[in-house]
Structures are given as C-alpha cells and as structure tokens.
Design a protein around this motif. Structure first.
Motif, PDB file in Angstrom:
ATOM      1  N   ALA A 201       0.813  -1.220   0.000  1.00 20.92           N
ATOM      2  CA  ALA A 201       0.000   0.000   0.000  1.00 20.92           C
ATOM      3  C   ALA A 201       0.845   1.268   0.000  1.00 20.92           C
ATOM      4  CB  ALA A 201      -0.932  -0.003   1.208  1.00 20.92           C
ATOM      5  N   ASP A 202       2.170   1.111  -0.042  1.00 20.77           N
ATOM      6  CA  ASP A 202       3.092   2.252  -0.071  1.00 20.77           C
ATOM      7  C   ASP A 202       2.948   3.135   1.162  1.00 20.77           C
ATOM      8  OD1 ASP A 202       5.226   3.519  -1.306  1.00 20.77           O
ATOM      9  OD2 ASP A 202       3.951   4.960  -2.344  1.00 20.77           O
ATOM     10  N   LYS A 203       2.799   2.487   2.316  1.00 18.24           N
ATOM     11  CA  LYS A 203       2.739   3.212   3.593  1.00 18.24           C
ATOM     12  C   LYS A 203       4.127   3.141   4.223  1.00 18.24           C
ATOM     13  CE  LYS A 203      -2.178   2.211   4.258  1.00 18.24           C
ATOM     14  NZ  LYS A 203      -2.637   3.596   4.030  1.00 18.24           N
ATOM     15  N   LEU A 204       4.963   4.123   3.903  1.00 14.11           N
ATOM     16  CA  LEU A 204       6.379   4.068   4.235  1.00 14.11           C
ATOM     17  C   LEU A 204       6.636   4.077   5.738  1.00 14.11           C
ATOM     18  CD1 LEU A 204       7.843   6.436   1.481  1.00 14.11           C
ATOM     19  CD2 LEU A 204       7.506   3.956   1.427  1.00 14.11           C
ATOM     20  N   ALA A 205       5.863   4.835   6.482  1.00 10.46           N
ATOM     21  CA  ALA A 205       6.090   4.932   7.923  1.00 10.46           C
ATOM     22  C   ALA A 205       5.844   3.584   8.600  1.00 10.46           C
ATOM     23  CB  ALA A 205       5.187   6.008   8.528  1.00 10.46           C
TER      24      ALA A 205
END
Length: 211
Positions: A22-26
């Motif tokens: 989901a490209d949730k880097l944190a």
C-alpha cells in the motif's frame, strides 16, 4: 514463548508486507526492524541447535542491515548495510560448514552461481550506474554466500540442503532487485523485495534447525 513470538512474527510480517504493497512508508519502516528478531527467536527457542550463537549473530547482522537500508538514500549508511548483510552471510556459511563441507560441491556451486553473477554484472554495467565497483561488491556478497552454502550440501540431509540453497536463491533475487532499482536498471516493488527476503530467511533458518 516461541509460539507467541511466532504469532507476533506472522502478524508483523503481514502488516509490513501490506504496508509495502500500500506504499505506507512509515508503517513499513517501523515494522521492518522487528521481522528478523521475532522470526529467529521464535524458531530457535522452539528448536534449539548446537552452535546456535552463529545463527543468532547472522540474525543480528541482518537486523542491522535492515535498519541501515531504511536510510539507503545515504550512501555510507547503504554501504554499512551491505557489510552488515555480508557479516550475517559469513556466520551462516560458518554454521552450515560446521554441519558438512564438500570441496566438489563447493566447485559445483561456484560454477552454477557464476552465471547469474555474470548476468548481474552485465546488467549493472549496461545501466551505466555510478559506483560500479560498489555494485560488484554487493553482488559478490551473494555469490560468495551461494558458493559457501552450496559447499555444505549433504546427501544425508537433502531436504535441509535444498532449503538452504532455496534461501540463498531468494536472497540473491531480493538483493539483485535492490541493486537494479538503485542503478535504475529496473523497477521492482518493495513488496516483492521484502516478501522474497522474508521467505529467504524462513528457508535458511528452517534448513539450519533441520541440520
């Protein structure tokens, strides 16, 4: 405690892979440092083995490498991550060499892994990437790893030997995708890079406890 750690590992791995997808880097950065400690603690606490400290050291250096690669945009930190993974590979080679070692299998492994290593070098050269020799070092790390693990192949433990080689191949795939991304040769998602990396470690530690 091992079964609880395993449950935590599975949960964190799912969260981490979802964050990558989901490209949730944190969320990906927060969960990444916990993956290897949880996996290795779970497996080794349920299946303790002789010379377990070698596997624990491999896990520690892989964890350090994971942390460094969170900040891979910084060249020195990226290089520190490379050397951390190299140290982890050396501890794994030492562990499996203590189980069995064969010069003929080492020669065969060196020859077999030479082909993908040569392809990797050719692709990096074609990309025109800066710091070519740094990428050579990066690829050499996996080539040495594959040769060392292949040298420990044992006909008396074929499944464990096969699992360890699968682990190296998955490691090589994951690491080569990181290199190709950095060299702008190809663009592989972090989701693919991480699931193959996690699978590589599952295969390696499973092979270790089976030996």
């Amino acid at each position: 405690m091992g079964s609880i750690a395993l449950l935590f590992f599975v949960s964190i791995a799912i969260i981490h892979l979802y964050a990558r997808w989901a490209d949730k880097l944190a969320a990906a950065a927060v969960t990444k440092p916990f993956l290897m400690p949880l996996l290795y603690y779970a497996v080794l606490s349920m299946h303790p083995v002789p010379r377990m400290q070698l596997i624990a050291m491999a896990a520690a250096f892989y964890t350090l490498g994971d942390i460094c690669l969170i900040f891979k945009r910084y060249r020195r930190v990226f290089l520190a991550g490379i050397f951390s993974f190299m140290a982890g590979h050396i501890f794994y080679i030492s562990y499996f060499a203590g189980c069995s070692f064969s010069v003929p299998f080492m020669v065969i492994s060196a020859a077999v892994f030479a082909l993908p290593f040569a392809v990797y070098i050719w692709k990096i050269r074609r990309s025109g990437a800066d710091d070519f020799w740094g990428f050579v070092l990066y690829g050499s790390m996996i080539y040495i790893f594959g040769t060392g693990i292949g040298a420990s192949f044992s006909v008396s433990a074929p499944l464990a030997s096969l699992l360890s080689i699968i682990g190296v191949i998955l490691f090589g795939y994951s690491d080569s995708r990181i290199a190709y991304n950095r060299a702008h040769h190809a663009d592989t998602s972090d989701f693919i890079i991480m699931w193959t990396y996690i699978a590589a470690n599952i295969a390696l530690v499973s092979a270790a406890v089976m030996r």
